[in-house]
Design a protein around this motif. Structure first.
Motif, PDB file in Angstrom:
ATOM      1  N   ARG A   1      37.143  69.753  20.713  1.00 15.72           N
ATOM      2  CA  ARG A   1      36.956  68.272  21.377  1.00 15.72           C
ATOM      3  C   ARG A   1      37.651  67.514  19.932  1.00 15.72           C
TER       4      ARG A   1
ATOM      5  N   ILE B   1      40.514  67.599  18.486  1.00 14.39           N
ATOM      6  CA  ILE B   1      42.047  67.627  18.711  1.00 14.39           C
ATOM      7  C   ILE B   1      42.350  66.896  20.325  1.00 14.39           C
ATOM      8  N   GLU B   2      41.509  67.392  20.810  1.00 14.11           N
ATOM      9  CA  GLU B   2      41.441  66.574  22.567  1.00 14.11           C
ATOM     10  C   GLU B   2      41.501  64.856  22.229  1.00 14.11           C
TER      11      GLU B   2
ATOM     12  N   VAL C   1      45.073  64.127  20.610  1.00 12.08           N
ATOM     13  CA  VAL C   1      45.955  63.953  22.267  1.00 12.08           C
ATOM     14  C   VAL C   1      45.660  62.396  22.304  1.00 12.08           C
ATOM     15  N   ARG C   2      44.491  62.694  23.254  1.00 14.50           N
ATOM     16  CA  ARG C   2      44.529  61.033  23.731  1.00 14.50           C
ATOM     17  C   ARG C   2      44.972  60.069  23.161  1.00 14.50           C
TER      18      ARG C   2
ATOM     19  N   VAL D   1      47.156  60.098  20.913  1.00  6.80           N
ATOM     20  CA  VAL D   1      48.260  60.102  21.052  1.00  6.80           C
ATOM     21  C   VAL D   1      48.892  59.482  21.418  1.00  6.80           C
ATOM     22  N   GLN D   2      48.018  59.631  23.227  1.00  8.53           N
ATOM     23  CA  GLN D   2      49.218  58.678  24.271  1.00  8.53           C
ATOM     24  C   GLN D   2      49.042  57.284  23.764  1.00  8.53           C
TER      25      GLN D   2
ATOM     26  N   VAL E   1      51.435  56.181  21.756  1.00 10.21           N
ATOM     27  CA  VAL E   1      52.751  56.369  22.765  1.00 10.21           C
ATOM     28  C   VAL E   1      52.495  54.340  24.211  1.00 10.21           C
ATOM     29  N   ASP E   2      51.879  54.855  24.466  1.00 10.16           N
ATOM     30  CA  ASP E   2      51.683  53.663  25.327  1.00 10.16           C
ATOM     31  C   ASP E   2      51.228  52.125  24.719  1.00 10.16           C
TER      32      ASP E   2
ATOM     33  N   ILE F   1      50.546  63.411  14.449  1.00 10.14           N
ATOM     34  CA  ILE F   1      51.125  65.077  15.816  1.00 10.14           C
ATOM     35  C   ILE F   1      51.195  65.673  15.030  1.00 10.14           C
TER      36      ILE F   1
ATOM     37  N   VAL G   1      47.586  67.239  13.926  1.00  9.10           N
ATOM     38  CA  VAL G   1      47.122  67.717  15.371  1.00  9.10           C
ATOM     39  C   VAL G   1      47.551  69.279  15.267  1.00  9.10           C
TER      40      VAL G   1
ATOM     41  N   LYS H   1      59.335  57.873  27.149  1.00 12.77           N
ATOM     42  CA  LYS H   1      58.064  57.065  27.591  1.00 12.77           C
ATOM     43  C   LYS H   1      57.598  57.909  28.391  1.00 12.77           C
TER      44      LYS H   1
ATOM     45  N   GLN I   1      54.965  60.937  28.329  1.00 13.10           N
ATOM     46  CA  GLN I   1      52.899  60.814  27.998  1.00 13.10           C
ATOM     47  C   GLN I   1      52.792  61.942  28.737  1.00 13.10           C
TER      48      GLN I   1
ATOM     49  N   LEU J   1      52.609  64.502  26.897  1.00  9.70           N
ATOM     50  CA  LEU J   1      51.271  65.101  26.677  1.00  9.70           C
ATOM     51  C   LEU J   1      49.923  64.743  27.354  1.00  9.70           C
TER      52      LEU J   1
ATOM     53  N   VAL K   1      44.766  71.754  25.464  1.00 13.63           N
ATOM     54  CA  VAL K   1      43.825  71.811  24.974  1.00 13.63           C
ATOM     55  C   VAL K   1      42.019  72.145  25.420  1.00 13.63           C
TER      56      VAL K   1
ATOM     57  N   GLN L   1      39.207  75.590  25.118  1.00 11.83           N
ATOM     58  CA  GLN L   1      38.543  74.926  25.391  1.00 11.83           C
ATOM     59  C   GLN L   1      37.200  75.900  26.163  1.00 11.83           C
TER      60      GLN L   1
END
Lengths: 108, 108, 108, 108
Positions: C32, C34-35, C38-39, C41-42, C45-46, C58, C61, D24, D28, D31, D38, D42
């Motif tokens: 959880r 890690i999830e 990852v969000r 990281v999104q 990037v955004d 990264i 992760v 980008k 995305q 990701l 991920v 789980q």
């Protein structure tokens, strides 16, 4: 060493890299130690050392080699990539080559 | 080779590993090749080869070493871990040791 | 959880793994997190966060995922591999599978 | 996207990275797929899937994350590192930062 390189007549067709004089000695010392470690692993295998001890030794050689890799990478960026960008020559190609080398290391 | 080991008087206090006879030769060949590759990298650094070529060579030595590591790992599980589980002796310790060795490889 | 598994009627054709009850919760917490990373990281990037900061995240992760991998590996050896060796059933196959899984992690 | 960035009033003290518009979207998408993977892991842990299958899936998420890392690395070199060298501003610092980021990935 560096002075020599500045003056050297490049052999046509030969691409030369650039390794800082002080890094060159550092790298050679590391590589000689790595060579000794590899011979040590051969001896361990020959004498049937405990597998886990051999594995630990191999993991340490791998880490030492990757350290050598990052020193080379730094010199490469500091000199070759930097120079190509400053001169505006082949910069795209150099950057492509660099990221490809990193990918080979990560085996992506 | 195996027969010799079965009969050997283990030196007290010496832990021996177990490497299959046919793997031993395979491993030694791989390690000699790796030693040659490391000397090749030394030569490349000495002759100021192009950094990217040196890096590529180092990535290939790392892969060759990790291959040796996985052959050793397989022999270790097939023999030492298996035997300790079959005999019900030190199995927990062997399994702990094994996963710790894998973690050292992954540098987790 | 364990008791349930002992009694469960395995669905025919379904291969089940074995994860220790206490590891299961530990693993789910890690996954959880890690999830969430990852969000994160999104989002980075955004919002065009600084690349080096994204790269650092990264790398973290990746390390967290490999840690999950080694916990699973340990449970697998402690239970499945151990059991197959104790029962003398499919031990070779289990050992083969295990080393193949480690190789996939190392990408050898 | 790019035009906007050129005109944007940077929040003082905020360092911005640079990710190519087309990368980008690519990043995305990758990701989001990684996030889904991920969550899949789980679910596998929850349903006690076979450990080796979970490990295989984790190895694939790791590879996918490292691919994202190399795309970011490329953009970073192509833009930030390049620009700092062209302007002769902070080039040493950028190069240092870059090799440190690669080292964190290799965990040297």
């Amino acid at each position: 060493m560096d002075a020599t390189r500045e003056n050297e007549q490049a052999v046509p067709g030969t691409v030369h890299g650039y390794i800082k004089a002080k890094d060159k000695e550092n790298l050679q010392n590391r590589l000689r130690r790595i060579e000794g470690q590899v011979r040590g692993v051969q001896r361990m295998v020959d004498e049937e050392a405990y597998c886990i001890d051999v594995l630990t030794q191999i993991a340490s050689v791998v880490a030492a080699l990757e350290k050598v890799g990052t020193i080379l990478l730094r010199d490469h960026v500091e000199h070759c990539v930097r120079e190509s960008i400053e001169k505006g020559e082949d910069a795209d190609e150099k950057i492509e080559e660099l990221t490809a080398a990193v990918e080979r290391f990560l085996r992506v």
